[in-house]
Scaffold this motif. Structure first.
Motif, PDB file in Angstrom:
ATOM      1  N   THR A  32       5.881  54.722  33.199  1.00  0.00           N
ATOM      2  CA  THR A  32       5.324  55.238  34.444  1.00  0.00           C
ATOM      3  C   THR A  32       5.487  54.207  35.546  1.00  0.00           C
ATOM      4  O   THR A  32       5.719  54.547  36.704  1.00  0.00           O
ATOM      5  N   GLU A  33       5.375  52.938  35.172  1.00  0.00           N
ATOM      6  CA  GLU A  33       5.676  51.825  36.075  1.00  0.00           C
ATOM      7  C   GLU A  33       5.832  50.573  35.229  1.00  0.00           C
ATOM      8  O   GLU A  33       5.093  50.375  34.260  1.00  0.00           O
ATOM      9  N   VAL A  34       6.808  49.751  35.581  1.00  0.00           N
ATOM     10  CA  VAL A  34       7.051  48.524  34.834  1.00  0.00           C
ATOM     11  C   VAL A  34       7.535  47.449  35.794  1.00  0.00           C
ATOM     12  O   VAL A  34       8.253  47.739  36.755  1.00  0.00           O
ATOM     13  N   LYS A  35       7.104  46.228  35.567  1.00  0.00           N
ATOM     14  CA  LYS A  35       7.590  45.113  36.371  1.00  0.00           C
ATOM     15  C   LYS A  35       9.070  44.881  36.087  1.00  0.00           C
ATOM     16  O   LYS A  35       9.501  44.968  34.927  1.00  0.00           O
ATOM     17  N   GLY A  36       9.841  44.571  37.127  1.00  0.00           N
ATOM     18  CA  GLY A  36      11.265  44.343  36.943  1.00  0.00           C
ATOM     19  C   GLY A  36      11.578  43.286  35.899  1.00  0.00           C
ATOM     20  O   GLY A  36      12.379  43.523  34.979  1.00  0.00           O
ATOM     21  N   PRO A  37      10.971  42.099  35.991  1.00  0.00           N
ATOM     22  CA  PRO A  37      11.238  41.062  34.982  1.00  0.00           C
ATOM     23  C   PRO A  37      10.829  41.479  33.565  1.00  0.00           C
ATOM     24  O   PRO A  37      11.467  41.076  32.592  1.00  0.00           O
ATOM     25  N   GLU A  38       9.791  42.296  33.452  1.00  0.00           N
ATOM     26  CA  GLU A  38       9.360  42.779  32.132  1.00  0.00           C
ATOM     27  C   GLU A  38      10.419  43.702  31.533  1.00  0.00           C
ATOM     28  O   GLU A  38      10.750  43.599  30.339  1.00  0.00           O
ATOM     29  N   LEU A  39      10.959  44.602  32.342  1.00  0.00           N
ATOM     30  CA  LEU A  39      12.002  45.499  31.850  1.00  0.00           C
ATOM     31  C   LEU A  39      13.258  44.709  31.496  1.00  0.00           C
ATOM     32  O   LEU A  39      13.914  44.996  30.487  1.00  0.00           O
ATOM     33  N   ALA A  40      13.572  43.701  32.294  1.00  0.00           N
ATOM     34  CA  ALA A  40      14.720  42.840  31.990  1.00  0.00           C
ATOM     35  C   ALA A  40      14.550  42.166  30.636  1.00  0.00           C
ATOM     36  O   ALA A  40      15.491  42.111  29.825  1.00  0.00           O
ATOM     37  N   GLU A  41      13.364  41.677  30.362  1.00  0.00           N
ATOM     38  CA  GLU A  41      13.092  41.008  29.083  1.00  0.00           C
ATOM     39  C   GLU A  41      13.210  41.975  27.916  1.00  0.00           C
ATOM     40  O   GLU A  41      13.783  41.641  26.868  1.00  0.00           O
ATOM     41  N   LYS A  42      12.694  43.188  28.087  1.00  0.00           N
ATOM     42  CA  LYS A  42      12.774  44.191  27.012  1.00  0.00           C
ATOM     43  C   LYS A  42      14.232  44.558  26.726  1.00  0.00           C
ATOM     44  O   LYS A  42      14.636  44.694  25.558  1.00  0.00           O
ATOM     45  N   MET A  43      15.027  44.723  27.778  1.00  0.00           N
ATOM     46  CA  MET A  43      16.439  45.061  27.581  1.00  0.00           C
ATOM     47  C   MET A  43      17.193  43.912  26.917  1.00  0.00           C
ATOM     48  O   MET A  43      18.043  44.129  26.046  1.00  0.00           O
ATOM     49  N   TYR A  44      16.878  42.693  27.321  1.00  0.00           N
ATOM     50  CA  TYR A  44      17.526  41.527  26.730  1.00  0.00           C
ATOM     51  C   TYR A  44      17.204  41.432  25.238  1.00  0.00           C
ATOM     52  O   TYR A  44      18.096  41.219  24.409  1.00  0.00           O
ATOM     53  N   GLN A  45      15.937  41.598  24.897  1.00  0.00           N
ATOM     54  CA  GLN A  45      15.545  41.509  23.484  1.00  0.00           C
ATOM     55  C   GLN A  45      16.172  42.629  22.662  1.00  0.00           C
ATOM     56  O   GLN A  45      16.553  42.426  21.502  1.00  0.00           O
ATOM     57  N   SER A  46      16.306  43.830  23.242  1.00  0.00           N
ATOM     58  CA  SER A  46      16.960  44.932  22.533  1.00  0.00           C
ATOM     59  C   SER A  46      18.403  44.592  22.207  1.00  0.00           C
ATOM     60  O   SER A  46      18.893  44.866  21.106  1.00  0.00           O
ATOM     61  N   ALA A  47      19.101  43.986  23.181  1.00  0.00           N
ATOM     62  CA  ALA A  47      20.499  43.613  22.944  1.00  0.00           C
ATOM     63  C   ALA A  47      20.603  42.470  21.946  1.00  0.00           C
ATOM     64  O   ALA A  47      21.452  42.484  21.040  1.00  0.00           O
ATOM     65  N   MET A  48      19.743  41.463  22.084  1.00  0.00           N
ATOM     66  CA  MET A  48      19.843  40.268  21.250  1.00  0.00           C
ATOM     67  C   MET A  48      19.469  40.533  19.795  1.00  0.00           C
ATOM     68  O   MET A  48      19.789  39.741  18.910  1.00  0.00           O
ATOM     69  N   LYS A  49      18.819  41.661  19.541  1.00  0.00           N
ATOM     70  CA  LYS A  49      18.517  42.054  18.164  1.00  0.00           C
ATOM     71  C   LYS A  49      19.798  42.124  17.324  1.00  0.00           C
ATOM     72  O   LYS A  49      19.788  41.848  16.125  1.00  0.00           O
ATOM     73  N   PHE A  50      20.919  42.450  17.980  1.00  0.00           N
ATOM     74  CA  PHE A  50      22.190  42.597  17.272  1.00  0.00           C
ATOM     75  C   PHE A  50      23.075  41.362  17.411  1.00  0.00           C
ATOM     76  O   PHE A  50      24.266  41.398  17.098  1.00  0.00           O
ATOM     77  N   LYS A  51      22.483  40.277  17.897  1.00  0.00           N
ATOM     78  CA  LYS A  51      23.041  38.923  17.850  1.00  0.00           C
ATOM     79  C   LYS A  51      24.373  38.728  18.596  1.00  0.00           C
ATOM     80  O   LYS A  51      25.298  38.090  18.078  1.00  0.00           O
ATOM     81  N   PRO A  52      24.493  39.235  19.822  1.00  0.00           N
ATOM     82  CA  PRO A  52      25.617  38.778  20.641  1.00  0.00           C
ATOM     83  C   PRO A  52      25.356  37.350  21.101  1.00  0.00           C
ATOM     84  O   PRO A  52      24.211  36.878  21.085  1.00  0.00           O
ATOM     85  N   ASP A  53      26.398  36.639  21.492  1.00  0.00           N
ATOM     86  CA  ASP A  53      26.221  35.333  22.114  1.00  0.00           C
ATOM     87  C   ASP A  53      25.906  35.520  23.594  1.00  0.00           C
ATOM     88  O   ASP A  53      26.337  36.496  24.218  1.00  0.00           O
ATOM     89  N   PHE A  54      25.152  34.579  24.137  1.00  0.00           N
ATOM     90  CA  PHE A  54      24.852  34.588  25.575  1.00  0.00           C
ATOM     91  C   PHE A  54      25.140  33.202  26.118  1.00  0.00           C
ATOM     92  O   PHE A  54      24.647  32.209  25.582  1.00  0.00           O
ATOM     93  N   GLU A  55      25.958  33.139  27.170  1.00  0.00           N
ATOM     94  CA  GLU A  55      26.296  31.861  27.791  1.00  0.00           C
ATOM     95  C   GLU A  55      26.160  31.979  29.304  1.00  0.00           C
ATOM     96  O   GLU A  55      26.468  33.023  29.888  1.00  0.00           O
ATOM     97  N   TYR A  56      25.709  30.886  29.923  1.00  0.00           N
ATOM     98  CA  TYR A  56      25.698  30.825  31.378  1.00  0.00           C
ATOM     99  C   TYR A  56      27.053  30.326  31.865  1.00  0.00           C
ATOM    100  O   TYR A  56      27.633  29.404  31.298  1.00  0.00           O
ATOM    101  N   GLY A  57      27.536  30.954  32.918  1.00  0.00           N
ATOM    102  CA  GLY A  57      28.801  30.527  33.492  1.00  0.00           C
ATOM    103  C   GLY A  57      29.167  31.403  34.670  1.00  0.00           C
ATOM    104  O   GLY A  57      28.904  32.609  34.669  1.00  0.00           O
TER     105      GLY A  57
END
Length: 308
Positions: free
Chosen positions: A55-80
Motif C-alpha cells: 500500500t506504501e513502502v519506502k524507496g530504500p526499503e523496496l530497494a533492499e527487498k529487491m536486492y535480497q531477492s536477487a542475492m538469494k540466487f548468489k549473483p556477484d555484485f561489484e561496484y564500478g
C-alpha cells in the motif's frame, strides 16, 4: 585477466535486480555492476504507493527487498563505473574504471537521470516536495497547490495528470509560450485548475527545513523577483539516458535511448536492454521489473541456443 561470466548486468535498479534474479535462478553465472548503491532512483524516493503488493513502502526499503531477492540466487555484485562495452566474437568485454569483465550476454539497465535545475534547495528537498515524477508522487499532494517547471510535452502531460488530484497546478516556464504539442496545450489552457507563469527563471526552491514552502523566481522581462507558495514542485526540464558507454555499439536512437524489441533484444546478438534506458513512454518501477523478467529469461534462452 578479465573475469568471465555468463551474464553481466549493468545497473542495479529494479529492472537490473529482477534480471539478475531470473538469470541467476536459471543457474547462470551472473555479475551485477553499478557505480552506486543498489536500488537506483528508488533510494531517492521517500514513499512509493503504486507498486503492487505494497500500500506504501519506502524507496530504500523496496530497494533492499529487491536486492535480497536477487542475492538469494548468489549473483556477484561489484561496484564500478562502466566506461565501454566492446565485442570479441560472441564475447562482450565490459570495462569499468577499475576492472575488466567478459560475458556472452550483457544486459544494459543503466537507467536515465532527470535533468536538474541546479538551483538552491533542489537537492535538499528532493523527495520532500521536489519530484521528477507526477505518476509516482501526485497522490501525496491531494488538494494542495503545486507547480510544474518546464514547457515541453512531459511537463504539460504531467501537469494535466496532477490537476486530477491537486488543488491547483501552476506551470512555470522560462519562455513566453509552451513547446508542448498543440493538442496538449489546448487541454492545458482549457483546464480550470492550471495556471501559467511566463518568462520566469527559477532562482531557488525554499522550505522550512522539512518541506518546501515556495519557489523563488525572476521575471526575465522586468527583472522583478517573486515567490510562489506551493506544497510541491515537479521538475520537467529533460531526461538524460545513461548510455555514453554504448555509443560504439550502434544500438541507440537519435536521442541516446537504447532501441530494443519486445524481448529486450538490441540489434547486437547477446546485448539486451531494459527499464528506463529503453526508448519508451512510461518509466516506472513496475514496468522496469517486467522488462527485467523478460531480459533475464531471454539471456537464458540466448545461451541455450548458443550451446545447440
Amino acid at each position: 585477466m578479465a573475469k568471465e561470466y555468463d551474464v553481466i548486468i549493468i545497473g542495479a535498479g529494479p529492472g537490473g535486480l529482477t534480471a539478475a534474479l531470473y538469470a541467476a535462478r536459471a543457474n547462470l553465472n551472473v555479475l551485477i555492476l553499478d557505480r552506486g548503491p543498489y536500488g537506483g532512483q528508488m533510494n531517492n524516493t521517500d514513499a512509493i504507493d503504486n507498486y503492487p503488493g505494497f500500500t506504501e513502502v519506502k524507496g530504500p526499503e523496496l530497494a533492499e527487498k529487491m536486492y535480497q531477492s536477487a542475492m538469494k540466487f548468489k549473483p556477484d555484485f561489484e561496484y564500478g563505473d562502466v566506461q565501454a562495452v566492446s565485442l570479441d566474437g560472441e564475447n562482450k568485454i565490459v570495462k569499468t574504471d577499475t576492472a575488466e569483465y567478459t560475458a556472452k550476454v550483457v544486459i544494459i539497465a543503466s537507467g536515465a537521470d532527470h535533468k536538474k535545475l541546479n538551483v538552491p534547495g533542489e537537492e535538499e528537498y528532493s523527495g520532500r516536495g521536489v519530484s521528477y515524477c507526477a505518476v509516482c508522487d501526485a497522490a501525496f499532494f491531494k488538494d494542495e497547490d503545486v507547480a510544474v517547471i518546464g514547457g515541453g510535452d512531459s511537463a504539460i502531460e504531467e501537469g494535466i495528470y496532477l490537476s486530477q488530484l491537486a488543488k491547483s497546478v501552476t506551470v512555470i516556464h522560462r519562455r513566453d509560450q509552451l513547446r508542448a504539442q498543440p493538442d496538449l496545450q489546448k487541454k492545458a489552457f482549457a483546464n480550470k485548475k492550471m495556471k501559467f507563469i511566463w518568462n520566469a527563471q527559477t532562482q531557488a526552491i525554499e522550505g522550512d527545513g522539512n518541506k518546501i514552502t515556495d519557489i523563488a523566481y525572476k521575471d526575465k522581462k522586468t527583472g522583478e523577483e517573486k515567490k510562489l507558495q506551493v506544497a510541491g514542485v515537479f521538475i520537467y526540464v529533460g531526461v538524460i539516458p545513461q548510455t555514453a558507454p554504448f555509443k560504439n555499439l550502434d544500438i541507440l536512437d537519435e536521442y541516446g535511448w537504447v532501441k530494443t524489441d519486445d524481448h529486450m533484444r538490441t540489434k547486437v546478438p547477446g546485448i539486451l536492454a531494459l527499464g528506463d534506458v529503453r526508448a519508451k513512454d512510461l518509466r516506472q518501477i513496475a514496468n522496469a521489473v517486467g522488462d527485467g523478467s523478460i531480459a533475464g529469461q531471454e539471456a537464458y534462452n540466448y545461451l541455450q541456443n548458443l550451446d545447440d
